[in-house]
Motif scaffolding. Structure first.
Motif, PDB file in Angstrom:
ATOM      1  N   PHE A 247      16.264  -2.729 -18.377  1.00 34.62           N
ATOM      2  CA  PHE A 247      15.610  -3.769 -19.152  1.00 34.62           C
ATOM      3  C   PHE A 247      15.104  -3.314 -20.521  1.00 34.62           C
ATOM      4  O   PHE A 247      14.897  -4.147 -21.413  1.00 34.62           O
ATOM      5  CB  PHE A 247      14.427  -4.356 -18.369  1.00 34.62           C
ATOM      6  N   GLU A 248      14.913  -2.016 -20.705  1.00 35.21           N
ATOM      7  CA  GLU A 248      14.248  -1.559 -21.935  1.00 35.21           C
ATOM      8  C   GLU A 248      15.099  -0.653 -22.821  1.00 35.21           C
ATOM      9  O   GLU A 248      14.834  -0.522 -24.018  1.00 35.21           O
ATOM     10  CB  GLU A 248      12.956  -0.810 -21.585  1.00 35.21           C
ATOM     11  N   GLU A 249      16.135  -0.009 -22.260  1.00 35.06           N
ATOM     12  CA  GLU A 249      16.828   1.008 -23.030  1.00 35.06           C
ATOM     13  C   GLU A 249      18.310   0.739 -23.271  1.00 35.06           C
ATOM     14  O   GLU A 249      18.990   1.531 -23.908  1.00 35.06           O
ATOM     15  CB  GLU A 249      16.680   2.375 -22.311  1.00 35.06           C
ATOM     16  N   GLN A 250      18.820  -0.361 -22.733  1.00 31.04           N
ATOM     17  CA  GLN A 250      20.248  -0.646 -22.960  1.00 31.04           C
ATOM     18  C   GLN A 250      20.445  -1.410 -24.259  1.00 31.04           C
ATOM     19  O   GLN A 250      19.593  -2.160 -24.683  1.00 31.04           O
ATOM     20  CB  GLN A 250      20.817  -1.448 -21.782  1.00 31.04           C
TER      21      GLN A 250
ATOM     22  N   ALA B 227      15.295   3.301 -13.073  1.00 28.04           N
ATOM     23  CA  ALA B 227      16.503   2.487 -13.253  1.00 28.04           C
ATOM     24  C   ALA B 227      16.158   1.122 -13.843  1.00 28.04           C
ATOM     25  O   ALA B 227      16.874   0.607 -14.711  1.00 28.04           O
ATOM     26  CB  ALA B 227      17.226   2.320 -11.919  1.00 28.04           C
ATOM     27  N   ILE B 228      15.059   0.543 -13.392  1.00 26.21           N
ATOM     28  CA  ILE B 228      14.617  -0.759 -13.914  1.00 26.21           C
ATOM     29  C   ILE B 228      14.261  -0.642 -15.392  1.00 26.21           C
ATOM     30  O   ILE B 228      14.636  -1.486 -16.211  1.00 26.21           O
ATOM     31  CB  ILE B 228      13.416  -1.280 -13.101  1.00 26.21           C
ATOM     32  N   SER B 229      13.543   0.406 -15.751  1.00 24.42           N
ATOM     33  CA  SER B 229      13.181   0.628 -17.153  1.00 24.42           C
ATOM     34  C   SER B 229      14.429   0.777 -18.017  1.00 24.42           C
ATOM     35  O   SER B 229      14.535   0.179 -19.098  1.00 24.42           O
ATOM     36  CB  SER B 229      12.302   1.872 -17.287  1.00 24.42           C
ATOM     37  N   TYR B 230      15.381   1.562 -17.551  1.00 26.12           N
ATOM     38  CA  TYR B 230      16.614   1.751 -18.326  1.00 26.12           C
ATOM     39  C   TYR B 230      17.352   0.425 -18.490  1.00 26.12           C
ATOM     40  O   TYR B 230      17.804   0.079 -19.588  1.00 26.12           O
ATOM     41  CB  TYR B 230      17.524   2.777 -17.640  1.00 26.12           C
TER      42      TYR B 230
END
Length: 249
Positions: free
Chosen positions: A246-249, A241-244
């Motif tokens: 900060f990195e994928e939105q 969830a953190i990766s999504y």
């Protein structure tokens, strides 16, 4: 291209001398030969593409061809505090959590931890754990290898937590109430380059007393979706969830 984390002390001007288990991996597992290329990282995140110059049974010498400008780390530093679980569950968290970007791991001796790691057991386990995170970092092309702290009591954890910008803990009771804190709303409170402490309980979760201690010390209780997750699943959910966010939105 295969990546290896080599201590800075083994870097000499434009040459790197590789020793230890990496020699076996290079020569026996990957079967590399002179002239083939690999990537070498030091512990400070410096990376270089290298060419194999010499192969011996005890060492491999490579030449630095050029430096790499890259950063494959999460925009925030995420430390996973994990209530010590049974069997190999912590090893799963170390391997997969490293692939997902965890910066540091803290084993937590919770009231409901069935397993107790004494100093003798811990010394042996730490050696294996460090190997797991190193190999996972190489496989996933991380810029750094996550660190693993010694197991902490709740008192030690509270002291450690003063270093973090935001502190949260997954609390299964939070998943049962109507007025709950979503993980997404919490993530909106932290910015790039800040430090986040994510606490996950062992099998059975946090005790009521532990939850109260954490709340008093500015830990935010959150739910990780409406379902109750296994102890080894919860940190991976959180990191994904953190990766999504900060990195994928």
């Amino acid at each position: 291209m295969q990546r290896y984390f080599i201590p800075k002390k083994a870097w000499y001007d434009d040459r790197i001398r590789i020793t230890g288990d990496d020699v076996h991996h290079i020569t026996r597992v990957m079967r590399f030969t002179v002239g083939e290329k690999i990537i070498c990282n030091d512990e400070n995140g410096v990376a270089a593409q290298c060419e194999i110059l010499e192969i011996d049974k005890d060492f491999v010498v490579v030449a630095i061809l050029h430096w790499l400008e890259e950063n494959n780390e999460l925009p925030i530093e995420v430390t996973i505090v994990h209530g010590i679980p049974k069997a190999d569950k912590f090893e799963i968290v170390l391997q997969k959590g490293t692939e997902l970007g965890a910066h540091k791991y803290i084993p937590f001796q919770s009231e409901r931890s069935i397993v107790i790691w004494d100093k003798k057991k811990w010394a042996k386990k730490l050696q294996r754990f460090n190997k797991i995170v190193k190999e996972a970092s190489e496989q996933s092309h991380r810029s750094y290898v996550p660190t693993i702290s010694n197991p902490m009591s709740i008192t030690e954890l509270i002291e450690e937590s003063s270093q973090y910008d935001l502190k949260i803990f997954a609390y299964e009771e939070e998943a049962k109430v109507n007025n709950y804190h979503t993980f997404g709303s919490i993530l909106k409170q932290i910015n790039s380059n800040q430090k986040l402490l994510v606490c996950i309980g062992p099998e059975g979760g946090f005790s009521e007393e532990e939850a109260n201690i954490l709340k008093v010390n500015d830990f935010h209780p959150i739910r990780l979706g409406p379902r109750i997750l296994r102890t080894e699943t919860a940190p991976l959910y959180a990191l994904s969830a953190i990766s999504y966010h900060f990195e994928e939105q």
